[in-house]
Design a protein around this motif. Structure first.
Motif, PDB file in Angstrom:
ATOM      1  N   LYS A  65      53.757  34.157 -66.929  1.00 39.72           N
ATOM      2  CA  LYS A  65      52.998  33.764 -65.750  1.00 39.72           C
ATOM      3  C   LYS A  65      52.477  34.963 -64.964  1.00 39.72           C
ATOM      4  O   LYS A  65      51.376  34.903 -64.393  1.00 39.72           O
ATOM      5  CB  LYS A  65      53.859  32.893 -64.833  1.00 39.72           C
ATOM      6  N   PHE A 116      44.046  22.717 -63.132  1.00 38.75           N
ATOM      7  CA  PHE A 116      44.834  23.924 -63.376  1.00 38.75           C
ATOM      8  C   PHE A 116      44.477  25.014 -62.379  1.00 38.75           C
ATOM      9  O   PHE A 116      45.354  25.740 -61.885  1.00 38.75           O
ATOM     10  CB  PHE A 116      44.619  24.425 -64.798  1.00 38.75           C
ATOM     11  N   ASP A 128      55.686  25.050 -64.224  1.00 35.22           N
ATOM     12  CA  ASP A 128      55.832  26.324 -64.937  1.00 35.22           C
ATOM     13  C   ASP A 128      56.605  26.178 -66.240  1.00 35.22           C
ATOM     14  O   ASP A 128      56.314  26.866 -67.225  1.00 35.22           O
ATOM     15  CB  ASP A 128      56.537  27.356 -64.044  1.00 35.22           C
ATOM     16  N   TYR A 130      56.499  23.869 -68.287  1.00 33.49           N
ATOM     17  CA  TYR A 130      55.595  23.348 -69.320  1.00 33.49           C
ATOM     18  C   TYR A 130      54.513  24.367 -69.666  1.00 33.49           C
ATOM     19  O   TYR A 130      54.136  24.514 -70.831  1.00 33.49           O
ATOM     20  CB  TYR A 130      54.906  22.067 -68.830  1.00 33.49           C
ATOM     21  N   TYR A 131      54.018  25.063 -68.665  1.00 37.96           N
ATOM     22  CA  TYR A 131      52.905  25.971 -68.865  1.00 37.96           C
ATOM     23  C   TYR A 131      53.292  27.299 -69.503  1.00 37.96           C
ATOM     24  O   TYR A 131      52.544  27.850 -70.305  1.00 37.96           O
ATOM     25  CB  TYR A 131      52.246  26.285 -67.509  1.00 37.96           C
ATOM     26  N   TYR A 132      54.459  27.835 -69.139  1.00 38.14           N
ATOM     27  CA  TYR A 132      54.762  29.230 -69.459  1.00 38.14           C
ATOM     28  C   TYR A 132      56.051  29.427 -70.248  1.00 38.14           C
ATOM     29  O   TYR A 132      56.706  30.465 -70.135  1.00 38.14           O
ATOM     30  CB  TYR A 132      54.808  30.053 -68.165  1.00 38.14           C
ATOM     31  N   PRO A 143      46.188  22.002 -72.435  1.00 36.33           N
ATOM     32  CA  PRO A 143      46.520  23.377 -72.854  1.00 36.33           C
ATOM     33  C   PRO A 143      45.278  24.169 -73.228  1.00 36.33           C
ATOM     34  O   PRO A 143      44.174  23.626 -73.345  1.00 36.33           O
ATOM     35  CB  PRO A 143      47.421  23.146 -74.081  1.00 36.33           C
ATOM     36  N   HIS A 158      49.672  27.858 -71.793  1.00 38.94           N
ATOM     37  CA  HIS A 158      48.764  28.111 -70.671  1.00 38.94           C
ATOM     38  C   HIS A 158      48.661  29.571 -70.230  1.00 38.94           C
ATOM     39  O   HIS A 158      47.919  29.856 -69.284  1.00 38.94           O
ATOM     40  CB  HIS A 158      49.179  27.262 -69.460  1.00 38.94           C
TER      41      HIS A 158
END
Length: 276
Positions: A65, A116, A128, A130-132, A143, A158
């Motif tokens: 991130k 996003f 976060d 899920y994204y990172y 995504p 992401h």
């Protein structure tokens, strides 16, 4: 402590980019050198990361991130400008139309990825995990589009999308400034202009006003002997921002419970960085 080696690598990378601007290369050659340098540092970043795997989920999220996107956004940004300038037509009128068209494309990206982008701008963190995190893929969270056969050891769904957002923010400022230059028939040093576009104020207006007044009050600028309105307008140009009513904002700051909210934040952030 986990991010300290990466911060040192990032500072080295930024210094190397700045040094390239002093070597007198022709514009496209210089941009090509920036892309090559960015690519080399991406490879260095990956090698170091894979040799020093994060010890916790928190460290993994922090890397993807806050660390990797800083490097990759520079690669994406310089690649985009290299392609853009390579296709630039001759003639100021044609260039104005061309840059406006490219500006619309960048603006469309933010519209198309509004959810996003809003998450990033609000500095949210509830998604976060899920994204990172590597190995986590949730199709309903939109995504990044280039995830076919991607390297799962160094990618999340992401982190590249975040890097693209940051790169496009830089590109947006770059294009706005280029349009201004072309329309004003100004010709200046390309590398100086290019470097100027790296710095945009990303805090709120109150923080900007507090910062400006703080610098003057501490006599850090011209020993404090400045006309505040002129200094505010100068800083607006430096950081490509604007304040509608700086004196009213200053009065609001003076009346709030914590008058030095931004200054305290800066102090604590610096202390935290030094003690990592």
């Amino acid at each position: 402590m986990f991010t300290r080696p990466y911060e040192a690598m990032l500072e080295e990378f930024q210094c190397a980019l700045a040094e390239l601007s002093r070597n007198g290369q022709e514009q496209l050659q210089w941009l090509g050198s920036c892309v090559e340098l960015s690519f080399e540092y991406m490879k260095r970043l990956k090698r170091y990361f894979l040799r020093n795997e994060p010890a916790s989920v928190e460290d993994e999220v922090q890397f993807f991130k806050t660390v990797k996107p800083k490097f990759k956004s520079q690669l994406l940004f310089h690649q985009a400008v290299l392609e853009l300038e390579g296709r630039r037509p001759p003639g100021l009128e044609a260039q104005s139309v061309y840059y406006l068209g490219e500006l619309e494309k960048v603006a469309h990206y933010f519209t198309a990825n509004a959810a996003f982008y809003d998450y990033v701008r609000r500095e949210a963190c509830h998604l976060d995990s899920y994204y990172y995190r590597r190995g986590v893929f949730e199709v309903h969270l939109a995504p990044h589009g280039d995830l076919v056969d991607f390297d799962e050891s160094f990618n999340t769904s992401h982190d590249s999308k975040l890097a693209q957002v940051w790169a496009n923010e830089l590109l947006l400022g770059y294009l706005e400034r280029r349009i201004e230059k072309v329309n004003n028939r100004e010709v200046g040093s390309f590398t100086e202009f290019f470097g100027e576009e790296m710095y945009n104020w990303t805090e709120n207006q109150a923080a900007f006003v507090e910062c400006c007044y703080g610098l003057v009050a501490a006599e850090a600028v011209n020993h404090g002997r400045v006309v505040m309105a002129n200094f505010i307008h100068y800083m607006e140009r430096v950081f490509h921002t604007s304040v509608k009513n700086f004196y009213g904002t200053y009065n609001d700051i003076s009346e709030r419970a914590n008058q030095t909210l931004f200054t305290d934040k800066v102090k604590q952030a610096l202390v935290d960085r030094m003690n990592r």
